[in-house]
Write an enzyme that holds these catalytic residues in place. Structure first.
Site: not given
Length: 280
Positions: A2-3, A93, A112
Site C-alpha cells: 500500500p502507498e 491471520h 505474510r
C-alpha cells in the site's frame, strides 16, 4: 505494498469509527509480525482512549491518551478491517484484535506478516527509527517546485527512483510515481538532476493530482489491499499508464504499431510504465 492513498484511505475510515473511543480489550494471537510486538501490549492498551488517527508517509499513527502513539504499518498483505462482530472468533491471520467501547472491533489481519506495530511515547516520535529520515509529505505546502528542484539537484538517479526515495518525498511508491510522471510528461528514465525547471513545475501538481484522486477513489486494489470497511479501492480503473503496456495512453493519437504504445521497462527491480511519445 500500500502507498500513500491506500494508507490515507484506511486512516480516514479508522478516524471516523475510532476517534474518542476507548479500547476495552486487545486480543494478541502471536508475539511478532515483521518485528516483535511490544511487550505486554494488551495490558498497556486496555482502557486507553483514542484521541486521533493520522498518517505519516505509509505509517498509521493512532494517537492515544497518556502521550503515546500506536504506530502500524500494513506491509505487503496487512489489513485493518472494522466490524461490529466483537465476539466472533479470530480468523486465520488475525494477529491483533482491538475491541472498543462503542461496539466497534478492529482486526489486524496479515497473512505474510510483513506488517508491524509499535507503541511509542509522543516525545520520541520525531526521532523514532522509522520516521526520523522521512522526507516531505507530498500533499503538504512544503512540497513546491523550488523545494523539489533543490532535492533533485545533482542527483544521477532516475527521476522515478528519486520520487520513490522516502528520504526525499514520503509515501510515493511505484504505481503513483509512474502515474505522476505521465501527467508531468517526464520520462521515468530521465535523471532527476537533469529535470528542467518547467518539468519540475509540472511534476509537483501532477503528484498532488494523482494522490488526491487516488485517495478519493479509495486507493488501488491490485492484490491484498482493502479499505477499513472491507471494500476494495477503485483507482486501478483509472490508471493512465500503470499496468497498461502495449495500449494507448489517455488522449493519445499515436499509431500503436509504430510506437508500441505504453512501454514497460525494469527500473530498480520494479516495472515502470510510460508513453514514449509524451514523456521525454
Amino acid at each position: 505494498m500500500p502507498e500513500l492513498p491506500e494508507v490515507e484511505t484506511v486512516c480516514r475510515g479508522l478516524s471516523k469509527a475510532l476517534t474518542h473511543a476507548c479500547i476495552t480489550e486487545v486480543e494478541q494471537n502471536r508475539g511478532d509480525l515483521r518485528t516483535s510486538l511490544p511487550k505486554n501490549l494488551p495490558a498497556r492498551l486496555q482502557g486507553r482512549k483514542i484521541e486521533s488517527i493520522r498518517r505519516r508517509a505509509k505509517y498509521i499513527l493512532v494517537v492515544l491518551d497518556q502521550n503515546e502513539t500506536l504506530l502500524m504499518h500494513l506491509g505487503m498483505s496487512g489489513r485493518l478491517v472494522l466490524s461490529h462482530d466483537g465476539q466472533k472468533p479470530s480468523a486465520k491471520h488475525d494477529h491483533l484484535v482491538f475491541r472498543l467501547d462503542n461496539g466497534v472491533t478492529l482486526r489486524f489481519n496479515d497473512p505474510r506478516r510483513f506488517g508491524m506495530c509499535d507503541l511509542i511515547k509522543q516525545r520520541d516520535l520525531p526521532q523514532y527509527k522509522l520516521l526520523r529520515s522521512l522526507g516531505i509529505e507530498p500533499l503538504s505546502p512544503a512540497l513546491n517546485a523550488k523545494t523539489l528542484a533543490v532535492k533533485f539537484k545533482g542527483k544521477k538517479t532516475s527521476v522515478k527512483d528519486a520520487l520513490m526515495d522516502q528520504r526525499i518525498i514520503a509515501g510515493i511508491g511505484n504505481i503513483y510515481a509512474c502515474e505522476a510522471l505521465f501527467y508531468a510528461r517526464i520520462s521515468p528514465k530521465r535523471k532527476a538532476g537533469a529535470c528542467t525547471k518547467m518539468q519540475i513545475a509540472r511534476l509537483v501538481p501532477a503528484i498532488r493530482m494523482v494522490l488526491t484522486a487516488a485517495s478519493a477513489a479509495g486507493g488501488s486494489s491490485l492484490r491484498d489491499y482493502v479499505q477499513a470497511d472491507g471494500e476494495p479501492g477503485y483507482f486501478q480503473h483509472h490508471f493512465a499508464v500503470y499496468g497498461r503496456a502495449g495500449k494507448l495512453c489517455p488522449g493519445c493519437r499515436c499509431d500503436v504499431k509504430k510506437t508500441g504504445g505504453i512501454r514497460r521497462i525494469a527500473q530498480g527491480g520494479r516495472s515502470s510504465f510510460y508513453c514514449p511519445a509524451k514523456q521525454l
